[in-house]
Design a protein around this motif. Structure first.
Motif, PDB file in Angstrom:
ATOM      1  N   ASN A 101       0.651  -1.229  -0.110  1.00 52.08           N
ATOM      2  CA  ASN A 101       0.119   0.483  -0.042  1.00 52.08           C
ATOM      3  C   ASN A 101       0.583   0.977  -0.179  1.00 52.08           C
ATOM      4  N   ASP A 102       0.789   2.171  -1.097  1.00 49.57           N
ATOM      5  CA  ASP A 102       1.113   3.362  -0.795  1.00 49.57           C
ATOM      6  C   ASP A 102       0.235   4.025   0.068  1.00 49.57           C
ATOM      7  N   ALA A 103       0.347   4.408   0.665  1.00 49.53           N
ATOM      8  CA  ALA A 103      -1.445   4.821   1.086  1.00 49.53           C
ATOM      9  C   ALA A 103      -1.101   6.819   1.769  1.00 49.53           C
ATOM     10  N   ILE A 104      -1.645   7.055   2.598  1.00 51.18           N
ATOM     11  CA  ILE A 104      -1.866   7.646   3.910  1.00 51.18           C
ATOM     12  C   ILE A 104      -2.468   6.793   4.902  1.00 51.18           C
ATOM     13  N   TYR A 105      -1.649   6.899   5.759  1.00 49.02           N
ATOM     14  CA  TYR A 105      -1.708   6.097   7.583  1.00 49.02           C
ATOM     15  C   TYR A 105      -2.795   7.068   8.293  1.00 49.02           C
ATOM     16  N   ILE A 106      -3.593   6.931   8.993  1.00 54.60           N
ATOM     17  CA  ILE A 106      -4.722   7.439   9.678  1.00 54.60           C
ATOM     18  C   ILE A 106      -4.551   6.489  11.348  1.00 54.60           C
ATOM     19  N   MET A 107      -3.781   6.811  12.193  1.00 53.65           N
ATOM     20  CA  MET A 107      -3.983   6.099  13.544  1.00 53.65           C
ATOM     21  C   MET A 107      -5.443   6.634  14.183  1.00 53.65           C
ATOM     22  N   VAL A 108      -6.257   5.608  14.837  1.00 51.35           N
ATOM     23  CA  VAL A 108      -6.425   5.432  15.721  1.00 51.35           C
ATOM     24  C   VAL A 108      -6.437   4.520  17.072  1.00 51.35           C
ATOM     25  N   SER A 109      -5.979   4.349  17.521  1.00 40.65           N
ATOM     26  CA  SER A 109      -5.130   3.236  17.952  1.00 40.65           C
ATOM     27  C   SER A 109      -5.103   3.713  19.739  1.00 40.65           C
ATOM     28  N   ASN A 110      -5.418   4.002  20.264  1.00 38.85           N
ATOM     29  CA  ASN A 110      -4.784   4.964  21.671  1.00 38.85           C
ATOM     30  C   ASN A 110      -3.163   4.178  22.523  1.00 38.85           C
ATOM     31  N   PRO A 111      -2.561   4.633  22.830  1.00 37.38           N
ATOM     32  CA  PRO A 111      -2.899   6.580  22.939  1.00 37.38           C
ATOM     33  C   PRO A 111      -2.496   6.286  21.253  1.00 37.38           C
ATOM     34  N   VAL A 112      -2.747   7.747  20.826  1.00 35.29           N
ATOM     35  CA  VAL A 112      -3.169   7.179  19.447  1.00 35.29           C
ATOM     36  C   VAL A 112      -2.259   7.914  19.062  1.00 35.29           C
ATOM     37  N   ASP A 113      -1.242   9.035  19.696  1.00 33.93           N
ATOM     38  CA  ASP A 113      -0.334  10.185  19.046  1.00 33.93           C
ATOM     39  C   ASP A 113       0.725   9.273  18.872  1.00 33.93           C
ATOM     40  N   MET A 114       1.132   8.463  20.117  1.00 32.05           N
ATOM     41  CA  MET A 114       2.164   7.314  19.904  1.00 32.05           C
ATOM     42  C   MET A 114       2.317   6.592  19.226  1.00 32.05           C
ATOM     43  N   MET A 115       1.311   6.211  19.074  1.00 32.70           N
ATOM     44  CA  MET A 115       1.210   4.524  17.940  1.00 32.70           C
ATOM     45  C   MET A 115       0.862   5.187  16.398  1.00 32.70           C
ATOM     46  N   ALA A 116       1.229   6.371  16.001  1.00 34.08           N
ATOM     47  CA  ALA A 116       1.646   7.182  14.918  1.00 34.08           C
ATOM     48  C   ALA A 116       2.642   7.513  15.182  1.00 34.08           C
ATOM     49  N   SER A 117       3.287   7.746  15.904  1.00 32.28           N
ATOM     50  CA  SER A 117       4.493   7.883  16.022  1.00 32.28           C
ATOM     51  C   SER A 117       5.908   6.565  15.941  1.00 32.28           C
ATOM     52  N   ILE A 118       5.235   5.424  16.493  1.00 33.11           N
ATOM     53  CA  ILE A 118       5.831   4.353  16.104  1.00 33.11           C
ATOM     54  C   ILE A 118       5.567   3.835  14.501  1.00 33.11           C
ATOM     55  N   PHE A 119       4.763   4.376  14.563  1.00 29.59           N
ATOM     56  CA  PHE A 119       4.029   3.235  13.059  1.00 29.59           C
ATOM     57  C   PHE A 119       4.650   3.591  11.596  1.00 29.59           C
ATOM     58  N   MET A 120       4.790   5.686  12.178  1.00 23.86           N
ATOM     59  CA  MET A 120       5.777   6.015  10.893  1.00 23.86           C
ATOM     60  C   MET A 120       7.448   5.881  11.148  1.00 23.86           C
ATOM     61  N   LYS A 121       7.915   5.033  12.199  1.00 23.75           N
ATOM     62  CA  LYS A 121       8.807   5.056  12.494  1.00 23.75           C
ATOM     63  C   LYS A 121       9.324   4.070  11.925  1.00 23.75           C
ATOM     64  N   LEU A 122       8.600   2.613  11.642  1.00 23.81           N
ATOM     65  CA  LEU A 122       9.154   1.543  11.240  1.00 23.81           C
ATOM     66  C   LEU A 122       8.653   1.305   9.923  1.00 23.81           C
ATOM     67  N   SER A 123       7.322   2.425   9.636  1.00 17.88           N
ATOM     68  CA  SER A 123       7.716   2.083   7.783  1.00 17.88           C
ATOM     69  C   SER A 123       7.944   3.167   7.117  1.00 17.88           C
TER      70      SER A 123
END
Length: 302
Positions: free
Chosen positions: A110-132
């Motif tokens: 997927n070449d997508a924009i990722y929208i994080m909802v899982s809590n703690p939501v802001d930190m999960m977004a940071s982890i996802f972007m860091k690893l992906s």
């Protein structure tokens, strides 16, 4: 053709997906969950609703992550939900492991924009972007922003569309009302409301709802749909979502008013007064401290 992937079909995932599909702007939706047969049966429910609305959106439910492919937007709700009396940050370690697995798999197809909802939501977004390495946003404080506006409208007995204003910082107890943005019919709110009472409501009401209803779904599900819609339709609305900021040696996701369309930005942070900007800096520092400490507890390579 617009394809949206929904990772997680629990209560909040279902509510978001339903709202998005009923909007009629999606050509295809892919529903994924690890629970056997859940996304498949949810697929049928959505097909029935789509038939009633005469909408031709194609839907697929699956338990295979490999089926989630060629998406333009992916909404991630997978993970443990918050329970009564629980702070969102308590979910960090368990949910980070789930998000880390998704971060390594989803970008392969997927070449997508990722929208994080899982809590703690802001930190999960940071982890996802860091690893992906993929651009990721969090739904951030847009939910708090709507709670703020709805409460002020109720207290002052005015239509909610008369109320403006944003909440920023980290989603949760560290969220801060950006009072320099709060207005009634474009006039500063000043002393028309009890500010401490408003701030307490914004922070306490989610926990109160969870105690009675078991979770917050209808409000967030509808509000998050608006974020998805603004991206897909390039509506360029100003929302308080969390997008990547570079702080010290990490990417951190902090909310501030920003234009949301097919691209995220520009931010309106420079238009805030000095006090509100100080609160955002303070929230960023607090986020970073907890985030770095929590990363050390993970048994994954980050």
């Amino acid at each position: 053709m617009t394809t949206i992937g929904f990772i997680g079909t629990g209560k909040i995932g279902q509510t978001i997906a339903f709202n998005v599909l009923m909007g009629g702007y999606t050509d295809e939706a892919i529903l994924y969950d690890i629970i056997p047969d859940l996304p498949q049966k949810f697929e049928h429910e959505l097909r029935h609703a789509l038939a009633s609305r005469r909408l031709r959106t194609e839907v697929m439910g699956t338990n295979s992550l490999e089926d989630v492919s060629s998406c333009d937007v992916i909404v991630i709700t997978a993970g443990k939900p918050r329970k009564p009396g629980m702070d969102r940050r308590n979910l960090f370690v368990e949910n980070a492991k789930i998000i880390a697995g998704l971060a390594r798999e989803l970008p392969k197809r997927n070449d997508a924009i990722y929208i994080m909802v899982s809590n703690p939501v802001d930190m999960m977004a940071s982890i996802f972007m860091k690893l992906s390495g993929k651009y990721t946003i969090s739904t951030g404080d847009q939910v708090e922003t709507m709670r703020l506006r709805s409460y002020i409208a109720k207290v002052l007995k005015v239509p909610v569309n008369y109320v403006g204003g944003y909440v920023g910082g980290e989603h949760g107890d560290d969220a801060v009302v950006l009072w320099s943005t709060v207005s009634i019919k474009d006039e500063p709110v000043r002393d028309k409301v009890n500010k401490e009472e408003v701030e307490k409501y914004v922070k306490d009401i989610p926990g109160d709802i969870i105690k009675v209803m078991g979770g917050t779904t209808w409000g967030p599900g509808t509000i998050i749909e608006e974020i998805v819609r603004s991206i897909v339709l390039n509506e360029n609305k100003v929302m308080s979502i969390a997008f990547p900021h570079y702080f010290e040696d990490e990417i951190v996701h902090i909310s501030e008013p920003v234009v949301v369309g097919s691209k995220i930005g520009p931010s309106l942070e420079s238009l805030l007064d000095e006090k509100d900007r100080w609160h955002l800096i303070s929230a960023t520092k607090d986020f970073y401290t907890f985030y770095k400490e929590s990363l050390g507890k993970l048994q994954i390579v980050v």
